[in-house]
Design an enzyme around this catalytic site. Structure first.
Site, PDB file in Angstrom:
ATOM      1  N   LYS A 158     -27.704   8.340   7.445  1.00  0.00           N
ATOM      2  CA  LYS A 158     -27.101   8.859   6.206  1.00  0.00           C
ATOM      3  C   LYS A 158     -26.224  10.086   6.471  1.00  0.00           C
ATOM      4  O   LYS A 158     -25.246  10.319   5.756  1.00  0.00           O
ATOM      5  CB  LYS A 158     -28.191   9.177   5.174  1.00  0.00           C
ATOM      6  CG  LYS A 158     -29.170  10.253   5.614  1.00  0.00           C
ATOM      7  CD  LYS A 158     -29.068  11.523   4.822  1.00  0.00           C
ATOM      8  CE  LYS A 158     -29.839  12.642   5.489  1.00  0.00           C
ATOM      9  NZ  LYS A 158     -29.950  13.844   4.682  1.00  0.00           N
TER      10      LYS A 158
ATOM     11  N   THR B 275     -27.210  13.342  -0.200  1.00  0.00           N
ATOM     12  CA  THR B 275     -26.417  13.920   0.881  1.00  0.00           C
ATOM     13  C   THR B 275     -24.923  13.714   0.656  1.00  0.00           C
ATOM     14  O   THR B 275     -24.118  14.567   1.001  1.00  0.00           O
ATOM     15  CB  THR B 275     -26.837  13.291   2.231  1.00  0.00           C
ATOM     16  OG1 THR B 275     -28.250  13.421   2.355  1.00  0.00           O
ATOM     17  CG2 THR B 275     -26.192  14.000   3.397  1.00  0.00           C
TER      18      THR B 275
END
Lengths: 341, 341
Positions: free
Chosen positions: B190, B247
């Site tokens: 990620k 994120t």
């Protein structure tokens, strides 16, 4: 049917954007309910009401008679809000060519019947294949030529590929799929989740809380979709998580904005009068929770949003109710069992 | 082992936050490499360097000798960056009680070996069960008591439930799972996707483009995770889409910030010197793409990020390369076949 034209029904911002993309590749008809809007659009090459500032290609023509507009259509894309969807299908029925495919661009569930838009198409136009186009597509960004992508689904994948051919271009990637049910449940329910995220933002919570609501909201969406015969992977795709992320994080999202104002303590009726365009999630929350109840699917986030919209709880109580649920494994057995589909 | 204490190794912002939550329920030890930081933390009840402004509970004690800090541990949570992870495991080995569980809080892949953090634990500490805690957890928001959630995974679910009991509280929901591999691949990759999203934002693209990158990035993550034995559902959960969304949309994300500056045209070396803390994605991109290549997994977004970081392409060319890929079905057969897992 092949060799016909493509027609977009509904000249809102998204309908106009899709029509403009189609028209860049082949002559395209756009139906606008208002004769004034249709003629202004033909005269000025611009939809000043819903997509101001965007030049429309000359290959795009507008018309306000619905049966006439669809009369030569191989594919009809219907871009009207869910509460006006059935009436528009009934109005176009007499004009449709045999076998013309009808694609829903709407994201909602019909109040009263709890039907998805493709179910409405099949009910009103039983001889026409029904599909759906859905993805993270904020109209203004797509119209501005920013990179975007979407999913078109028909149970007959050849039709999905036909629509893909018509739309796919260098800034708009179109993927194909066959999971109409999953695609529609994802599209309808994401607006409700966006209200929940808006509430959290309005209460002053940050990125973590938002990410939890997006993730657990996605799990709720997938549970319902799978219970109705959809496929889990759809919820991990553009029509699922893609659209959910765009709607839940965009300052332009009408549904998120409704939640934001509710979270800040404003009353729903005050919030709604100040909005020009429809926030589908406000209409969809009730039918969605109803549909989930009929299929024994737990949707705690949607339930709190529906309760808030119907005045039965407050923003703070809704969030507290979600956090106080007992701890558990991340995925329940029903969804894990459904995975082989 | 039961009845021991819980120890957090690493006094960065996330390690300190987790230690503070644990300490609210039971006495907790925090290891800080710097003796000065450990004693300041004990003296002031605050970690002024990495978590300024947050009062730590008196039940939290800090120590700078690693074997001593872990000597009574039933569970050790390791919150150091991936490039320092192996050395810390080696350093703590002599102090560990038999059977103490070790949980990775790091999100990365070891350069050179391409090993996940739980694989490092098993290699360095073969007699200790290895788990992972991962989710959308920006330290400052969790420390401020905002609602958040996370996933703890061990192949032995009882251990996951034990850590859940230790951590779960009214503002931090802990879910349990058994897919350690999926959880770690999601966490490591990620950060690379967040760089890609930052690049898009830095180039001036909007919500749609971001949503496409998040969605197709998630598909890449899942492809690799499944190829390594992880489960698809993990990527739809908190450690997958949840952490990815947080994120990729947070202005606080270091990885997204790196991408943003690259997208704006700054050079990587300039961007990195201005950052105090580690942007794991910069280190992970290469090993991740390498790992994918070894398992014949296509990761076009990660490949473009890795190429950009190693100076082999520009931001604009990277985006163009992604948009110019041929159109196709949304999900490839390999992932669909993997779904029954």
């Amino acid at each position: 049917v092949s060799g016909g034209t493509v027609v977009v029904v509904g000249a809102g911002s998204w309908g106009t954007t899709v029509a403009a993309m189609l028209a860049a590749k082949a002559p395209t008809m756009l139906w606008a309910r208002s004769p004034q809007l249709a003629s202004a659009l033909n005269r000025t090459g611009e939809n000043r009401r819903y997509l101001p500032g965007v030049s429309l290609p000359p290959t795009l023509r507008a018309m306000s008679s619905l049966p006439d507009a669809v009369s030569d259509a191989e594919v009809v894309l219907v871009a009207v809000p869910s509460h006006g969807f059935r009436a528009v299908l009934e109005e176009m029925a007499p004009g449709l060519r045999d076998g013309a495919a009808v694609v829903s661009l709407a994201k909602g569930i019909e109040a009263g019947t709890n039907l998805r838009m493709s179910e409405l198409i099949t009910e009103v136009l039983p001889d026409h294949p029904a599909g759906v186009l859905s993805g993270p597509n904020l109209a203004h960004e797509v119209a501005a030529g920013q990179p975007a992508a979407s999913l078109v689904a028909f149970s007959d994948e050849r039709l999905a590929r036909r629509v893909q051919q018509m739309l796919h271009c260098s800034t708009f990637r179109v993927y194909t799929g066959t999971d109409v049910v999953g695609c529609e449940i994802a599209g309808a329910s994401k607006n409700v989740m966006a209200i929940a995220v808006g509430i959290s933002d309005g209460l002053g919570f940050g990125e973590n809380t938002r990410a939890v609501l997006v993730t657990r909201g996605l799990a709720e969406q997938a549970r319902l979709g799978v219970a109705l015969g959809g496929r889990p992977l759809t919820f991990g795709g553009l029509a699922g998580v893609g659209d959910l992320v765009a709607t839940c994080t965009s300052p332009q999202s009408r549904n998120r904005t409704v939640g934001l104002e509710l979270g800040r303590g404003r009353r729903l009726d005050e919030v709604l009068v100040s909005m020009v365009m429809v926030a589908e999630g406000v209409r969809t929350a009730g039918p969605l929770v109803d549909l989930a109840r009929c299929h024994d699917v737990e949707m705690p986030i949607a339930q709190q949003v529906a309760a808030l919209i119907s005045g039965k709880t407050s923003s703070a109580d809704a969030v507290a109710a979600l956090m106080e649920r007992p701890s558990r494994p991340e995925w329940d057995d029903a969804l894990i069992r459904a995975m082989p589909q």
